[in-house]
Design a protein around this motif. Structure first.
Motif, PDB file in Angstrom:
ATOM      1  N   ARG A 140       0.830  -1.199   0.000  1.00 46.84           N
ATOM      2  CA  ARG A 140       0.000   0.000   0.000  1.00 46.84           C
ATOM      3  C   ARG A 140       0.867   1.252   0.000  1.00 46.84           C
ATOM      4  O   ARG A 140       0.517   2.263  -0.633  1.00 46.84           O
ATOM      5  CB  ARG A 140      -0.905  -0.004   1.230  1.00 46.84           C
ATOM      6  CG  ARG A 140      -2.141  -0.871   1.128  1.00 46.84           C
ATOM      7  CD  ARG A 140      -3.150  -0.314   0.151  1.00 46.84           C
ATOM      8  NE  ARG A 140      -3.590   1.037   0.478  1.00 46.84           N
ATOM      9  CZ  ARG A 140      -4.604   1.323   1.290  1.00 46.84           C
ATOM     10  NH1 ARG A 140      -5.286   0.337   1.872  1.00 46.84           N
ATOM     11  NH2 ARG A 140      -4.957   2.570   1.515  1.00 46.84           N
ATOM     12  N   ALA A 141       1.971   1.228   0.741  1.00 47.66           N
ATOM     13  CA  ALA A 141       2.842   2.402   0.795  1.00 47.66           C
ATOM     14  C   ALA A 141       3.370   2.740  -0.593  1.00 47.66           C
ATOM     15  O   ALA A 141       3.432   3.915  -0.979  1.00 47.66           O
ATOM     16  CB  ALA A 141       4.000   2.156   1.760  1.00 47.66           C
ATOM     17  N   LEU A 182       1.924   1.906  -3.433  1.00 48.16           N
ATOM     18  CA  LEU A 182       0.766   2.345  -4.215  1.00 48.16           C
ATOM     19  C   LEU A 182       0.470   3.824  -3.959  1.00 48.16           C
ATOM     20  O   LEU A 182       0.241   4.604  -4.897  1.00 48.16           O
ATOM     21  CB  LEU A 182      -0.448   1.489  -3.857  1.00 48.16           C
ATOM     22  CG  LEU A 182      -1.731   1.795  -4.618  1.00 48.16           C
ATOM     23  CD1 LEU A 182      -1.609   1.394  -6.076  1.00 48.16           C
ATOM     24  CD2 LEU A 182      -2.914   1.065  -3.970  1.00 48.16           C
ATOM     25  N   ASP A 183       0.496   4.218  -2.692  1.00 45.90           N
ATOM     26  CA  ASP A 183       0.181   5.594  -2.338  1.00 45.90           C
ATOM     27  C   ASP A 183       1.236   6.575  -2.832  1.00 45.90           C
ATOM     28  O   ASP A 183       0.948   7.765  -3.008  1.00 45.90           O
ATOM     29  CB  ASP A 183       0.032   5.719  -0.818  1.00 45.90           C
ATOM     30  CG  ASP A 183      -1.165   4.950  -0.282  1.00 45.90           C
ATOM     31  OD1 ASP A 183      -2.070   4.627  -1.087  1.00 45.90           O
ATOM     32  OD2 ASP A 183      -1.183   4.652   0.932  1.00 45.90           O
ATOM     33  N   ALA A 215      -7.426  -1.387  -2.841  1.00 44.31           N
ATOM     34  CA  ALA A 215      -6.911  -0.018  -2.924  1.00 44.31           C
ATOM     35  C   ALA A 215      -6.487   0.324  -4.351  1.00 44.31           C
ATOM     36  O   ALA A 215      -6.707   1.442  -4.828  1.00 44.31           O
ATOM     37  CB  ALA A 215      -5.737   0.159  -1.967  1.00 44.31           C
ATOM     38  N   ALA A 218      -7.978   3.280  -6.729  1.00 36.91           N
ATOM     39  CA  ALA A 218      -7.111   4.262  -7.393  1.00 36.91           C
ATOM     40  C   ALA A 218      -7.314   4.236  -8.897  1.00 36.91           C
ATOM     41  O   ALA A 218      -7.281   5.283  -9.566  1.00 36.91           O
ATOM     42  CB  ALA A 218      -5.657   3.981  -7.042  1.00 36.91           C
ATOM     43  N   ARG A 263      -6.162   7.518 -11.115  1.00 35.76           N
ATOM     44  CA  ARG A 263      -4.787   7.787 -10.682  1.00 35.76           C
ATOM     45  C   ARG A 263      -3.779   6.850 -11.341  1.00 35.76           C
ATOM     46  O   ARG A 263      -2.653   7.254 -11.653  1.00 35.76           O
ATOM     47  CB  ARG A 263      -4.655   7.656  -9.159  1.00 35.76           C
ATOM     48  CG  ARG A 263      -5.223   8.813  -8.360  1.00 35.76           C
ATOM     49  CD  ARG A 263      -4.737   8.738  -6.919  1.00 35.76           C
ATOM     50  NE  ARG A 263      -3.280   8.829  -6.832  1.00 35.76           N
ATOM     51  CZ  ARG A 263      -2.475   7.837  -6.436  1.00 35.76           C
ATOM     52  NH1 ARG A 263      -2.982   6.648  -6.108  1.00 35.76           N
ATOM     53  NH2 ARG A 263      -1.178   8.018  -6.361  1.00 35.76           N
TER      54      ARG A 263
END
Length: 368
Positions: free
Chosen positions: A112-113, A115-116, A148, A152, A157
């Motif tokens: 996730r990190a 991805l963000d 997630a 996105a 995104r």
């Protein structure tokens, strides 16, 4: 055999010749074995063979895409004029990920990190840990990552274009770990689809699985070592592409009882001639091969004696001798009796991959 010319000044020193015909033949064979597309993995400077030259050759002989670890490697390919799709799969969260969008580089996402941290417009391959407990999202985190990523994607995104994993035991065909890895990948794909993702590219197999495990092929196979003639499974005859040579710097006659090198680990058992080879562990000759390695001089195998030093090694030339300036073949395809990378790997208790990628940049290479 296609061998790119070396700079003239390198003719009197060590040199590393890359046979691009061998790369072409290996790529064509691997493309025939793969049931989907073939990604040419040219990480670590094309396994020490020159990333751009290997990439161009592979793309001309069956590969359709390129793969590297770091974003820096991907951008270097772009700087060299390569326009084929490129995937980078090992980047820290704080990497300059915006440059991936600017230069059209696809990015693997293992968390996730990551991805963000992506820049808007990034093309993504979600990376699942399929049994190595290193890179890739852990199974317990996978569903959350997929949800997630889908959110996105719906917000515009990112674009999820691929899903990837890696087999832990593909060099041993039939190992139970491979079945486990295939099953986990299939589960990961089902989970991604349940979250609404539709990745076009799905890739699990590297060189060994491409050659031995069709069940792992999916839509694409990633091959790196196989391009340059290394088959980790030991099942297929590929064509090694490197030849490392160096001239003898000097030759000396020694008496019986003469100790050689650091620690005097070898002592001449009888009068002999010793030749000095200007290559050492700083150039990639594994120090662990000391006392076991051989080289080819004047058509005959001769042992390296004493410890391999940082910059040099000593060869026992025996009674027949040689002269300063004579060419020593340190490793090559083995067609003329020279040691191969596989032999050097055995002498140093390592992999061929480590031998060829460890060859130092002090030695001029073809294609650079």
């Amino acid at each position: 055999m296609t061998v790119l010319a070396l700079p003239r000044l390198a003719a009197t020193g060590p040199r590393l010749d890359v046979d691009l015909d061998a790369v072409a033949a290996n790529t064509a064979l691997l493309a025939r074995r793969a049931t989907g597309e073939l990604m040419a993995v040219v990480k670590a400077d094309g396994f020490g063979h020159g990333a751009a030259a290997v990439a161009r050759t592979a793309l001309s002989h069956g590969a359709t895409r390129l793969g590297v670890t770091s974003l820096a490697e991907a951008l270097a390919l772009r700087a060299d004029g390569l326009t084929a799709p490129v995937l980078s799969w090992l980047n820290p969260v704080d990497a300059d990920l915006a440059s991936a969008v600017v230069h059209d580089v696809e990015i693997a996402v293992p968390s996730r990190a990551h991805l963000d941290a992506l820049a808007p417009g990034t093309a993504v391959h979600l990376h699942l840990d399929t049994g190595l407990a290193r890179d890739g999202a852990a199974p317990a985190e996978w569903a959350d990552l997929c949800r997630a990523a889908r959110l996105a994607e719906r917000r515009g995104r990112i674009r999820v274009v691929g899903l990837m994993g890696h087999l832990a035991c593909a060099d041993v065909p039939g190992d139970p770990g491979n079945a486990m890895g295939r099953a986990r990948f299939a589960w990961g794909l089902e989970t991604a689809r349940a979250c609404g993702l539709r990745p076009v590219h799905r890739h699990l197999a590297a060189t060994a699985a491409t050659l031995t495990d069709p069940l792992s092929h999916h839509t694409m196979s990633r091959v790196g070592a196989g391009l340059v003639g290394i088959d980790p499974s030991g099942t297929t005859r590929l064509h090694p592409a490197l030849t490392l040579t160096a001239p003898l710097v000097s030759v000396r006659r020694v008496h019986a009882g003469t100790p050689v090198g650091y620690g005097h680990t070898w002592v001449a058992p009888h009068p002999t001639e010793l030749g000095l080879v200007p290559l050492g562990y700083a150039d990639g000759l594994p120090r662990a091969a000391s006392g076991r390695a051989e080289v080819l001089v004047r058509g005959r195998r001769r042992p390296l004696v004493g410890r391999i030093s940082m910059d040099m090694a000593v060869v026992d030339l025996g009674a027949e001798g040689a002269e300063a300036g004579d060419e020593v073949t340190v490793l090559g395809p083995g067609r003329h009796g020279e040691p191969t990378a596989a032999e050097w790997a055995a002498w140093s208790d390592t992999l061929e991959h480590e031998v060829v990628t460890g060859l130092g940049l002090r030695t001029p290479r073809t294609g650079r």
